[in-house]
Write a protein that holds these residues in place. Structure first.
Motif, short mmCIF file in Angstrom:
data_model
loop_
_atom_site.label_atom_id
_atom_site.label_comp_id
_atom_site.label_asym_id
_atom_site.label_seq_id
_atom_site.Cartn_x
_atom_site.Cartn_y
_atom_site.Cartn_z
N MET A 45 7.78 0.66 3.87
CA MET A 45 6.56 0.87 4.64
C MET A 45 6.88 1.37 6.05
SD MET A 45 4.65 -0.52 7.31
CE MET A 45 5.22 -2.22 7.46
N LEU A 46 7.91 0.79 6.68
CA LEU A 46 8.29 1.19 8.03
C LEU A 46 8.68 2.67 8.08
CD1 LEU A 46 10.44 -1.80 9.36
CD2 LEU A 46 8.10 -1.20 9.98
N VAL A 47 9.40 3.11 7.07
CA VAL A 47 9.80 4.52 7.01
C VAL A 47 8.58 5.40 6.82
CG1 VAL A 47 11.07 6.25 5.68
CG2 VAL A 47 12.11 4.04 6.14
N ALA A 48 7.71 5.01 5.89
CA ALA A 48 6.56 5.84 5.53
C ALA A 48 5.52 5.92 6.63
CB ALA A 48 5.93 5.31 4.25
N GLU A 49 5.28 4.82 7.32
CA GLU A 49 4.17 4.78 8.27
C GLU A 49 4.60 4.99 9.72
OE1 GLU A 49 1.43 1.62 7.82
OE2 GLU A 49 0.97 2.13 5.76
N THR A 50 5.83 4.67 10.05
CA THR A 50 6.25 4.79 11.45
C THR A 50 7.47 5.68 11.64
OG1 THR A 50 7.76 2.87 11.43
CG2 THR A 50 5.42 2.43 11.81
N GLY A 51 8.10 6.09 10.54
CA GLY A 51 9.29 6.93 10.68
C GLY A 51 10.44 6.20 11.32
N PHE A 110 5.72 -10.86 8.14
CA PHE A 110 4.65 -11.71 7.62
C PHE A 110 3.29 -11.00 7.72
CE2 PHE A 110 7.67 -15.30 8.44
CZ PHE A 110 7.74 -15.73 7.12
N GLY A 111 3.11 -10.22 8.78
CA GLY A 111 1.88 -9.44 8.89
C GLY A 111 1.74 -8.47 7.73
N PHE A 112 2.86 -7.85 7.36
CA PHE A 112 2.88 -6.94 6.21
C PHE A 112 2.53 -7.68 4.92
CE2 PHE A 112 5.66 -5.77 2.61
CZ PHE A 112 5.17 -4.51 2.30
N LEU A 113 3.11 -8.86 4.73
CA LEU A 113 2.85 -9.64 3.51
C LEU A 113 1.37 -9.99 3.37
CD1 LEU A 113 5.91 -12.10 3.42
CD2 LEU A 113 5.62 -9.94 2.20
N VAL A 114 0.77 -10.40 4.49
CA VAL A 114 -0.65 -10.78 4.47
C VAL A 114 -1.53 -9.56 4.22
CG1 VAL A 114 -2.57 -11.69 5.83
CG2 VAL A 114 -0.34 -12.83 5.91
N GLU A 115 -1.25 -8.48 4.96
CA GLU A 115 -2.09 -7.29 4.86
C GLU A 115 -1.98 -6.61 3.51
OE1 GLU A 115 -0.76 -5.16 8.31
OE2 GLU A 115 -2.34 -6.00 9.55
N SER A 118 3.12 9.84 -2.17
CA SER A 118 3.65 8.60 -1.60
C SER A 118 3.43 8.57 -0.09
CB SER A 118 5.15 8.49 -1.89
OG SER A 118 5.86 9.50 -1.18
N ARG A 119 3.58 7.41 0.49
CA ARG A 119 3.45 7.29 1.94
C ARG A 119 4.56 8.07 2.64
NH1 ARG A 119 2.21 0.90 2.84
NH2 ARG A 119 4.13 0.73 1.64
N ILE A 120 5.73 8.11 2.02
CA ILE A 120 6.84 8.85 2.61
C ILE A 120 6.53 10.35 2.63
CG2 ILE A 120 9.24 9.56 2.26
CD1 ILE A 120 9.86 6.74 1.35
N ARG A 121 5.94 10.85 1.52
CA ARG A 121 5.58 12.27 1.48
C ARG A 121 4.49 12.57 2.50
NH1 ARG A 121 6.69 16.82 2.29
NH2 ARG A 121 5.44 18.51 1.38
N LEU A 122 3.53 11.66 2.66
CA LEU A 122 2.48 11.84 3.67
C LEU A 122 3.10 11.93 5.06
CD1 LEU A 122 -0.52 11.86 4.52
CD2 LEU A 122 -0.40 9.36 4.62
#
Length: 298
Positions: free
Chosen positions: A14-20, A78-83, A213-217
């Motif tokens: 997720m970190l790679v896909a959404e924040t690079g 933990f924020g990721f797990l909840v969301e 995918s989020r990475i492609r986006l």
């Protein structure tokens, strides 16, 4: 693969896909999370507050900056797990806050946003228009125009946008549904893109194996930024979401309304944008307050 190991991998993805996130950043997160998982006997992802409260006892010899980083890593995990709906509650309030200053999210200026859309408009004006440009137009309109998360955008189904309804009903993090307003311009962009998508397709932004995918986006957004003359380091799908929120607040949006639009369960998450806007407020006081117009040196 254990639950902890699997969820840590999904978090890093997720970190790679959404924040690079860079390899250095990913390595730091991985180390912090794997060490915490080892301390909790592989039960980090399901740990309760009592278990989390014991972690700092293992950090006593560390510098405050290192403890702050570890706490931050765990809070984000933990924020990721909840969301994402992997657990119902966030126990990270049991972690220490050794003089932490919460970092402000990256955003883009109005001029930079204008550059992104101007380049798209030029592409749409050429004949024949490329499908990739039409898709990019729909993506930008939804990310910046509606503040969607990357995961929400790639998971949009064709049926999500029907007719002239001025809103989307989307399933966000934690499987929570929310109404998201969609502008007339975004509806036009999405409708135009729909003409390039097979009517049998389930997804609005399909790929050969499902949806993109989020990475492609992330790659699509960065490639466009480079063409627009914007540093790719400054942009990601999540940065466009931050720009959506920041610019709405600058335009006078109510914080509660912004919370609803962003799908934040807790308004404290939304309040970070009040700090981003502080520079504008200082300028407002300095330039518009009656006293700023008086010459008190006489």
């Amino acid at each position: 693969m254990s639950d902890d190991a699997n969820l840590i991998e999904r978090f890093l993805e997720m970190l790679v896909a959404e924040t690079g996130a860079s390899q250095h950043t990913l390595s730091a997160y991985r180390t912090d999370l794997e060490q915490a998982s080892g301390i909790t006997g592989g039960l980090l992802s399901s740990a309760d507050r009592e278990m989390i409260r014991k972690l700092p006892s293992h950090w006593r010899r560390l510098k405050n900056s290192t403890v702050a980083r570890k706490s931050s890593s765990l809070r984000r995990f933990f924020g990721f797990l909840v969301e994402e709906g992997f657990r119902e509650n966030d126990p990270s309030d049991a972690l220490p806050r050794p003089g932490l200053v919460r970092s402000l999210p990256k955003t883009l200026s109005h001029a930079e946003i204008a550059l992104l859309f101007q380049l798209v408009a030029e592409g749409l004006g050429r004949e024949p228009v490329k499908p990739s440009v039409v898709r990019l137009s729909a993506i930008l309109e939804l990310l910046y125009g509606s503040g969607l998360r990357a995961s929400e955008l790639v998971g949009l189904q064709r049926s999500s946008i029907t007719g002239d309804k001025p809103y989307l009903i989307i399933k966000g993090k934690g499987e929570k549904e929310r109404l998201v307003p969609i502008s007339q311009q975004a509806r036009i962009a999405v409708r135009r893109w729909g003409e390039f998508v097979d009517s049998k397709e389930k997804w609005l932004f399909p790929s050969r194996t499902g949806h993109i995918s989020r990475i492609r986006l992330f790659q699509i957004i960065r490639e466009h930024a480079v063409r627009a003359g914007i540093s790719p380091v400054k942009i990601s799908p999540h940065v466009l979401r931050h720009a959506f929120a920041t610019h709405l607040l600058e335009g006078g949006a109510d914080l509660r309304a912004l919370q609803t639009l962003l799908g934040h369960s807790d308004i404290s998450t939304t309040q970070i944008y009040t700090h981003i806007d502080s520079a504008r407020l200082v300028e407002l006081v300095n330039n518009r307050h009656p006293l700023s117009q008086l010459d008190l040196t006489r």
